[in-house]
Design a protein around this motif. Structure first.
Motif, PDB file in Angstrom:
ATOM      1  N   ALA A  25      79.187 -15.998  82.724  1.00 32.15           N
ATOM      2  CA  ALA A  25      77.438 -15.354  83.008  1.00 32.15           C
ATOM      3  C   ALA A  25      76.792 -16.386  83.098  1.00 32.15           C
ATOM      4  CB  ALA A  25      77.514 -15.035  81.110  1.00 32.15           C
ATOM      5  N   LYS A  26      75.871 -15.988  83.560  1.00 37.02           N
ATOM      6  CA  LYS A  26      74.518 -16.700  84.182  1.00 37.02           C
ATOM      7  C   LYS A  26      73.369 -15.683  83.506  1.00 37.02           C
ATOM      8  CE  LYS A  26      77.329 -18.211  88.452  1.00 37.02           C
ATOM      9  NZ  LYS A  26      78.244 -19.035  87.974  1.00 37.02           N
ATOM     10  N   ALA A  27      72.532 -16.975  83.158  1.00 30.24           N
ATOM     11  CA  ALA A  27      71.176 -16.811  82.739  1.00 30.24           C
ATOM     12  C   ALA A  27      70.566 -15.432  83.371  1.00 30.24           C
ATOM     13  CB  ALA A  27      70.474 -17.449  82.020  1.00 30.24           C
ATOM     14  N   GLU A  28      70.312 -16.218  84.824  1.00 25.08           N
ATOM     15  CA  GLU A  28      69.760 -15.853  85.955  1.00 25.08           C
ATOM     16  C   GLU A  28      69.722 -14.225  85.884  1.00 25.08           C
ATOM     17  OE1 GLU A  28      72.389 -18.588  87.862  1.00 25.08           O
ATOM     18  OE2 GLU A  28      70.963 -18.677  86.654  1.00 25.08           O
ATOM     19  N   ASP A  29      71.061 -13.535  85.455  1.00 23.28           N
ATOM     20  CA  ASP A  29      71.639 -12.633  85.696  1.00 23.28           C
ATOM     21  C   ASP A  29      70.688 -10.821  84.669  1.00 23.28           C
ATOM     22  OD1 ASP A  29      72.850 -13.276  88.104  1.00 23.28           O
ATOM     23  OD2 ASP A  29      74.896 -13.170  87.191  1.00 23.28           O
ATOM     24  N   TYR A  30      70.326 -12.129  83.479  1.00 26.87           N
ATOM     25  CA  TYR A  30      70.029 -11.099  82.775  1.00 26.87           C
ATOM     26  C   TYR A  30      68.612 -11.529  82.463  1.00 26.87           C
ATOM     27  CZ  TYR A  30      75.066 -10.445  82.173  1.00 26.87           C
ATOM     28  OH  TYR A  30      76.457  -9.910  82.034  1.00 26.87           O
ATOM     29  N   ASP A  31      67.957 -10.636  81.357  1.00 26.17           N
ATOM     30  CA  ASP A  31      66.757 -10.336  80.641  1.00 26.17           C
ATOM     31  C   ASP A  31      66.752 -11.427  79.794  1.00 26.17           C
ATOM     32  OD1 ASP A  31      65.126  -8.645  83.374  1.00 26.17           O
ATOM     33  OD2 ASP A  31      66.997  -7.921  82.294  1.00 26.17           O
ATOM     34  N   ALA A  32      67.883 -10.884  78.623  1.00 24.03           N
ATOM     35  CA  ALA A  32      68.100 -11.438  77.137  1.00 24.03           C
ATOM     36  C   ALA A  32      69.550 -11.687  77.094  1.00 24.03           C
ATOM     37  CB  ALA A  32      67.612 -10.264  76.468  1.00 24.03           C
ATOM     38  N   ILE A  33      70.116 -12.507  75.913  1.00 20.24           N
ATOM     39  CA  ILE A  33      70.794 -12.579  75.339  1.00 20.24           C
ATOM     40  C   ILE A  33      71.095 -12.657  74.241  1.00 20.24           C
ATOM     41  CG2 ILE A  33      70.170 -15.076  75.032  1.00 20.24           C
ATOM     42  CD1 ILE A  33      72.946 -15.767  75.384  1.00 20.24           C
ATOM     43  N   VAL A  34      71.841 -11.563  73.441  1.00 19.19           N
ATOM     44  CA  VAL A  34      71.404 -11.485  71.466  1.00 19.19           C
ATOM     45  C   VAL A  34      73.166 -11.635  71.254  1.00 19.19           C
ATOM     46  CG1 VAL A  34      71.866  -9.502  70.279  1.00 19.19           C
ATOM     47  CG2 VAL A  34      70.922  -8.856  72.388  1.00 19.19           C
ATOM     48  N   LEU A  35      72.965 -12.365  70.333  1.00 15.04           N
ATOM     49  CA  LEU A  35      73.799 -12.975  69.543  1.00 15.04           C
ATOM     50  C   LEU A  35      73.852 -11.806  68.083  1.00 15.04           C
ATOM     51  CD1 LEU A  35      72.230 -16.646  69.764  1.00 15.04           C
ATOM     52  CD2 LEU A  35      73.757 -15.406  71.710  1.00 15.04           C
ATOM     53  N   PRO A  36      75.288 -11.601  67.889  1.00 16.34           N
ATOM     54  CA  PRO A  36      75.348 -10.731  66.735  1.00 16.34           C
ATOM     55  C   PRO A  36      76.061 -12.255  65.663  1.00 16.34           C
ATOM     56  CG  PRO A  36      76.958 -10.274  68.477  1.00 16.34           C
ATOM     57  CD  PRO A  36      75.727 -11.159  68.744  1.00 16.34           C
ATOM     58  N   GLY A  37      75.783 -11.450  64.573  1.00 18.35           N
ATOM     59  CA  GLY A  37      75.849 -13.151  63.448  1.00 18.35           C
ATOM     60  C   GLY A  37      77.253 -12.518  62.919  1.00 18.35           C
ATOM     61  N   GLY A  38      77.841 -12.692  61.187  1.00 17.03           N
ATOM     62  CA  GLY A  38      78.777 -12.775  60.024  1.00 17.03           C
ATOM     63  C   GLY A  38      79.028 -14.293  60.711  1.00 17.03           C
ATOM     64  N   GLN A  39      79.638 -14.393  59.803  1.00 13.58           N
ATOM     65  CA  GLN A  39      79.367 -16.254  58.850  1.00 13.58           C
ATOM     66  C   GLN A  39      81.048 -16.673  60.158  1.00 13.58           C
ATOM     67  OE1 GLN A  39      81.092 -15.508  54.835  1.00 13.58           O
ATOM     68  NE2 GLN A  39      80.023 -16.402  54.665  1.00 13.58           N
ATOM     69  N   ILE A  40      81.971 -15.994  60.373  1.00 23.04           N
ATOM     70  CA  ILE A  40      82.975 -16.639  61.658  1.00 23.04           C
ATOM     71  C   ILE A  40      82.242 -16.389  62.648  1.00 23.04           C
ATOM     72  CG2 ILE A  40      85.692 -16.373  62.579  1.00 23.04           C
ATOM     73  CD1 ILE A  40      85.519 -14.814  59.715  1.00 23.04           C
ATOM     74  N   ASN A  41      82.714 -15.747  63.616  1.00 20.05           N
ATOM     75  CA  ASN A  41      81.303 -15.756  64.930  1.00 20.05           C
ATOM     76  C   ASN A  41      81.057 -16.766  65.049  1.00 20.05           C
ATOM     77  OD1 ASN A  41      81.544 -14.251  67.233  1.00 20.05           O
ATOM     78  ND2 ASN A  41      78.904 -14.192  65.959  1.00 20.05           N
TER      79      ASN A  41
END
Length: 186
Positions: free
Chosen positions: A67-83
């Protein structure tokens, strides 16, 4: 101004993600017209956590290292304790989050995922929220913690828990449509 219908969004997760915190943003952002990709450590499907047991699989589109940041407008990081606990020791994941932030892209984290923002050194001097149990970690990293369903500070979007996901997704859309976020060091 960018429109959500033209946006590309990257969800980064691994096994043990909170089921709703990956599925709800991924699906709602797709319904709004965004192209949403899911990146995992090995580029293979990952299994969520729902309630007190393993949940459903989420398909992957690519490996985090691809993955490259320049290819996207946003990054989403889901939670949970393990992930997020597994991802915060993965250099490729932390580098990618830092790259999104450095390019002024939207960086969104919910529940325990602000652990990743702490690891990436992004919360110092920023208004943020998180799941209450990691409040001290966020504050010790210099974050200005607030108990609100969603907090946005120059494109850094955070929420506390699954009940906040509707507000979380709305704020992601709003921040993407605002365009690039110029951030000064705190």
């Amino acid at each position: 101004m960018p429109k959500i219908e033209n946006a590309r969004i990257l969800v980064v997760a691994t096994h043990g993600f909170e089921q709703s915190e990956l599925e709800f943003p991924r699906d709602q952002l797709r319904v709004k017209g965004a192209k949403v990709d899911v990146a995992t450590l090995d580029g293979k499907a990952i299994t969520g956590w729902e309630g007190t047991d393993w949940g459903r699989e989420a398909e992957a589109d690519l490996r985090i290292v691809e993955a490259k940041a320049e290819d996207y407008d946003a990054i989403v990081l889901p939670g949970g304790q393990i992930n997020p606990d597994l991802l915060r020791v993965e250099a490729d994941a932390i580098s990618l989050i830092k790259a999104f932030y450095a390019k002024g892209k939207v960086v969104a984290a919910v529940c325990h995922a602000p652990w990743l923002l702490v690891e990436a050194g992004l919360v110092k001097g920023r208004q943020v929220t998180s799941y209450p149990s990691i409040r001290t970690d966020v504050e010790n990293a210099g974050g200005l913690w607030q108990d609100k369903e969603v907090v946005a500070d120059l494109g850094l979007v955070t929420s506390r828990k699954p009940e906040d996901l509707k507000a979380f997704v709305s704020k992601i859309v709003e921040e993407i449509e605002e365009g690039r976020h110029d951030r000064q060091a705190a």
